[in-house]
Design an enzyme around this catalytic site. Structure first.
Site, PDB file in Angstrom:
ATOM      1  N   TYR A  52      -1.557   0.788  10.884  1.00  0.00           N
ATOM      2  CA  TYR A  52      -1.714   0.107   9.595  1.00  0.00           C
ATOM      3  C   TYR A  52      -0.540   0.426   8.674  1.00  0.00           C
ATOM      4  CZ  TYR A  52      -3.733  -0.975   4.998  1.00  0.00           C
ATOM      5  OH  TYR A  52      -3.963  -1.452   3.720  1.00  0.00           O
ATOM      6  N   SER A  80       0.846  -1.195   0.000  1.00  0.00           N
ATOM      7  CA  SER A  80       0.000   0.000   0.000  1.00  0.00           C
ATOM      8  C   SER A  80       0.878   1.241   0.000  1.00  0.00           C
ATOM      9  CB  SER A  80      -0.900   0.019   1.242  1.00  0.00           C
ATOM     10  OG  SER A  80      -1.578   1.252   1.368  1.00  0.00           O
TER      11      SER A  80
END
Length: 250
Positions: A156, A143
């Site tokens: 995260y 990501s």
């Protein structure tokens, strides 16, 4: 094993209910894959009907990201079902909310374990199999959140940063073996998992991520961005002074 034209025949999706992962698998089926293994906690359930309509056979396996001791067995079970693994898509994970993680450190640690250490365990098991085969690709869904970690989602983002680094190192370890790793860095993708997150600039759909993966596999890329414009955007973001980044990262 790949056919005489080099097309993918078998796909293992780790995270068999992931919307992005399923989009990647569907794209590979449309391009000729004929055996798909969907691995998810408790089994993946019924496969999307489009797979059958396109002529692919699907299988379901139980896969628990937190049960690292079972990961090698999951890979072995997939091989027993379909033979050599041409493409393995590593698509499992949890997003959660930063405020909840700060209020519950145990929940934060569990999420980090799913988003990082689970991938380390299964990634090494997959790499061992691909190395033994002498061919195959591991697609790792990283990501842009891990490229430079924002204060708004640092639990995260830090796990994704670790995963991205692990995947790059794993790719180097496979060099010369015939196997490879493709690191995928999507930006904001509208899925059920991200429904509580405000959309970010340059969003992508699961289908657009799947297209980037397909092109990356065909072109022998090592890293793809979805959308591609995020690569220069984040090159610039890496250069921002930290006080400015801190304000932007809220």
């Amino acid at each position: 094993m790949r056919d005489s034209l080099g097309s993918v025949r078998t796909v293992l999706l780790l995270g068999g209910r992931s919307e992005i992962g399923l989009a990647v698998a569907e794209r590979l089926v449309r391009e000729g894959a004929r055996e798909v293994v969907l691995a998810a906690r408790g089994g993946a359930g019924d496969a999307p009907s489009v797979f059958k309509a396109l002529g692919a056979t699907t299988h379901s396996l139980d896969f628990d990201a937190e049960a690292s001791g079972t990961h090698a067995a999951t890979v072995t079970a997939a091989v027993e079902l379909v033979g050599d693994l041409d493409v393995v898509v590593d698509a499992f994970g949890v997003l959660g909310e930063q405020a909840e993680y700060e209020a519950d450190p145990l929940a934060a640690a569990r999420a980090a374990a799913v988003n990082y250490t689970g991938h380390v365990s299964v990634g090494l098991a997959v790499a061992a199999r691909l190395r033994e085969q002498g061919h195959g690709a591991l697609v790792v869904l990283s990501s842009v959140a891990g490229v430079r970690v924002r204060r708004a989602n640092f639990v995260y983002g830090s796990a994704k940063a670790g995963l991205d680094g692990f995947a790059q190192g794993l790719a180097d370890s496979l060099h010369g073996s015939g196997a490879r790793v493709l690191v995928v860095r999507p930006g904001y993708v509208a899925t059920q998992m991200s429904r509580h997150v405000d959309p970010a600039p340059f969003p992508a759909t699961p289908g657009q991520v799947a297209e980037a993966v397909s092109k990356g596999l065909r072109g022998r890329a090592t890293t793809v961005w979805a959308p591609r414009v995020l690569q220069p955007v984040f090159a610039g973001m890496r250069m921002l002074p930290r006080p400015l980044w801190r304000r932007l990262g809220r």
